[in-house]
Design an enzyme around this catalytic site. Structure first.
Site, mmCIF file in Angstrom:
data_model
loop_
_atom_site.group_PDB
_atom_site.id
_atom_site.type_symbol
_atom_site.label_atom_id
_atom_site.label_comp_id
_atom_site.label_asym_id
_atom_site.label_seq_id
_atom_site.Cartn_x
_atom_site.Cartn_y
_atom_site.Cartn_z
ATOM 1 N N ARG A 146 -92.149 -84.467 -17.121
ATOM 2 C CA ARG A 146 -92.993 -84.708 -18.342
ATOM 3 C C ARG A 146 -94.330 -85.107 -17.672
ATOM 4 N NH1 ARG A 146 -91.271 -87.982 -23.834
ATOM 5 N NH2 ARG A 146 -90.766 -86.000 -24.287
ATOM 6 N N HIS A 192 -94.599 -78.800 -26.098
ATOM 7 C CA HIS A 192 -93.181 -79.518 -26.030
ATOM 8 C C HIS A 192 -92.262 -78.362 -26.181
ATOM 9 C CE1 HIS A 192 -90.464 -82.223 -25.580
ATOM 10 N NE2 HIS A 192 -90.665 -83.316 -26.576
ATOM 11 N N GLN A 231 -88.543 -79.411 -27.437
ATOM 12 C CA GLN A 231 -88.541 -79.739 -28.672
ATOM 13 C C GLN A 231 -88.291 -78.852 -29.653
ATOM 14 O OE1 GLN A 231 -88.341 -83.442 -29.965
ATOM 15 N NE2 GLN A 231 -87.792 -82.159 -31.549
ATOM 16 N N ASP A 257 -95.053 -85.245 -36.971
ATOM 17 C CA ASP A 257 -95.238 -85.894 -35.580
ATOM 18 C C ASP A 257 -95.847 -87.140 -35.603
ATOM 19 O OD1 ASP A 257 -95.065 -86.406 -32.780
ATOM 20 O OD2 ASP A 257 -96.206 -84.580 -32.112
ATOM 21 N N CYS A 271 -89.699 -84.961 -35.070
ATOM 22 C CA CYS A 271 -89.441 -84.860 -33.549
ATOM 23 C C CYS A 271 -88.889 -86.280 -32.978
ATOM 24 C CB CYS A 271 -90.271 -84.243 -32.702
ATOM 25 S SG CYS A 271 -92.163 -85.162 -32.730
ATOM 26 N N ARG A 289 -81.124 -81.844 -29.133
ATOM 27 C CA ARG A 289 -81.694 -81.637 -27.929
ATOM 28 C C ARG A 289 -80.828 -81.623 -26.616
ATOM 29 N NH1 ARG A 289 -86.859 -83.949 -27.489
ATOM 30 N NH2 ARG A 289 -86.760 -82.846 -25.300
HETATM 31 N N1 CP Z 1 -89.168 -86.107 -29.230
HETATM 32 C C1 CP Z 1 -88.991 -86.412 -27.880
HETATM 33 O O1 CP Z 1 -89.551 -85.826 -26.939
HETATM 34 O O2 CP Z 1 -88.776 -87.622 -27.566
HETATM 35 P P1 CP Z 1 -88.782 -88.650 -26.184
HETATM 36 O O3 CP Z 1 -90.317 -88.883 -26.339
HETATM 37 O O4 CP Z 1 -87.987 -90.039 -26.761
HETATM 38 O O5 CP Z 1 -88.264 -88.028 -25.202
HETATM 39 N N1 NVA Z 2 -96.899 -85.532 -29.811
HETATM 40 C C1 NVA Z 2 -96.147 -86.474 -29.285
HETATM 41 C C2 NVA Z 2 -94.824 -86.089 -29.024
HETATM 42 C C3 NVA Z 2 -93.721 -87.149 -28.685
HETATM 43 C C4 NVA Z 2 -92.377 -86.576 -28.564
HETATM 44 C C5 NVA Z 2 -96.413 -87.318 -27.929
HETATM 45 O O1 NVA Z 2 -96.990 -86.345 -27.210
HETATM 46 O O2 NVA Z 2 -96.447 -88.567 -27.776
#
Ligand code: CP
Ligand code: NVA
Length: 307
Positions: free
Chosen positions: A101, A128, A131, A217, A257, A285
């Site tokens: 990540r 993502h 997701q 989101d 999400c 997930r």
């Molecule tokens: N939706 C999602 O990816 O959540 P987190 O940022 O908590 O992993």
């Molecule tokens: N668009 C958001 C998604 C979080 C799961 C971010 O990148 O923070």
């Protein structure tokens, strides 16, 4: 060797296999019959916060017989300037797979190239995929095939989550409507590259009318905190609420999400009215990512290997 770096490069048969396997992993969770990661260690290298992704991968790797090794980017030398490619070459010598990540998509791609072990994009600024695979699974679990349906995304349509939805729409043949102010619509070049039936509009109501799924989101993605005040001002009104739900198809699903900011991208009443769906989505997930891990380490059918 397989990777999951983007939905753009995931072939439809692979996507469908992951979704089908996710249903099996979900139904069979208690038996833990399949342990394709037995004896393996998987690094989870995170440069951004996470609740769902971190826990679902940790639990999923464990349930598949493997050992997760969590690394916060700031606690290893990467955070002090060691290059991605050197980090990747070290971790690739020790671990059997990697879950990353981070910010730039190019960093995940560089990592995969240099590590030489199956690598999963667990969120970048641009995509993502885990997701959206989960969202597709959750929709189909509740409503059947998504082909021919209408999905409406409301909010910051230029961030990672809607970008992965764009690639999914082209792949699976549903209509995707992105309701966002001009400044938060995806780049035309990305839309042209993806293809598919995608409508970008500032007209929130038109986008919601007759939709099978309303999806949102956060307005301020991770890494965009310095723009928070401006974003909240421009995105004001691009909210899923009871009024918008009335415009969608009767019985339309509402998904998020997570994490959710009530009163911003979704109102409290709508969030709570749809909590069952939203938290099923969060739970899924785990099941979908187990299917992704399994797909990554499972050899292709013999016929395919000979080709
Ligand atoms: N939706 C999602 O990816 O959540 P987190 O940022 O908590 O992993
Ligand atoms: N668009 C958001 C998604 C979080 C799961 C971010 O990148 O923070």
């Amino acid at each position: 060797m397989k990777n999951l770096l983007s939905l753009e490069t995931l072939a439809r048969p692979d996507l469908e296999q992951i979704l089908a396997d996710a249903a099996l992993f979900k139904a069979d969770r208690e038996r833990r019959a399949r342990r394709p990661l037995a004896g393996q260690s998987w690094v989870m290298l995170f440069a951004k916060s996470s609740t769902r992704t971190r826990v679902s991968f940790t639990v999923g790797i464990h349930e598949l017989g493997g050992q997760p090794v969590f690394l916060s980017a700031n606690e290893i030398h990467l955070g002090r300037g060691e290059p991605v490619r050197d980090t990747a070459r070290v971790l690739g010598r020790m671990a059997h797979g990697a879950i990353i990540r981070t910010f730039a998509q190019s960093d995940v791609e560089e990592f995969a190239r240099f590590a030489g072990i199956p690598t999963i994009n667990a969120l970048t600024d641009e995509e993502h995929p885990c997701q959206i695979l989960t969202d597709l699974f959750t929709f189909q679990e509740k409503r059947g095939p998504i082909q021919g349906k209408v999905v409406t995304f409301v909010g910051d349509a230029a961030c990672n989550v809607p970008c992965s939805w764009i690639f999914a729409a082209a792949r699976l043949g549903f209509e995707l409507r992105l309701a966002a102010p001009q400044a938060f619509q995806p780049p035309p070049a990305l839309l042209a590259r993806a293809g598919g039936r995608i409508l970008c509009t500032e007209d929130l109501d038109a986008a919601a009318r007759g939709a099978d799924l309303l999806y949102t989101d956060v307005w301020v993605s991770m890494g965009k905190e310095a723009e928070a005040a401006e974003r909240l001002k421009i995105l004001q009104g691009y909210q899923i609420n009871q009024r918008l739900v009335q415009l969608a198809k009767p019985g339309a699903l509402v998904m998020h999400c997570l994490p959710a900011y009530r009163g911003k991208e979704i109102d409290e009443a709508t969030f709570e009215a749809n909590a069952q769906t939203i938290f099923d989505q969060a739970e899924n997930r785990l099941h979908v990512q187990k299917a992704i891990l399994n797909w990554l380490v499972t050899a292709p059918p013999v016929a395919q290997r000979r080709a």
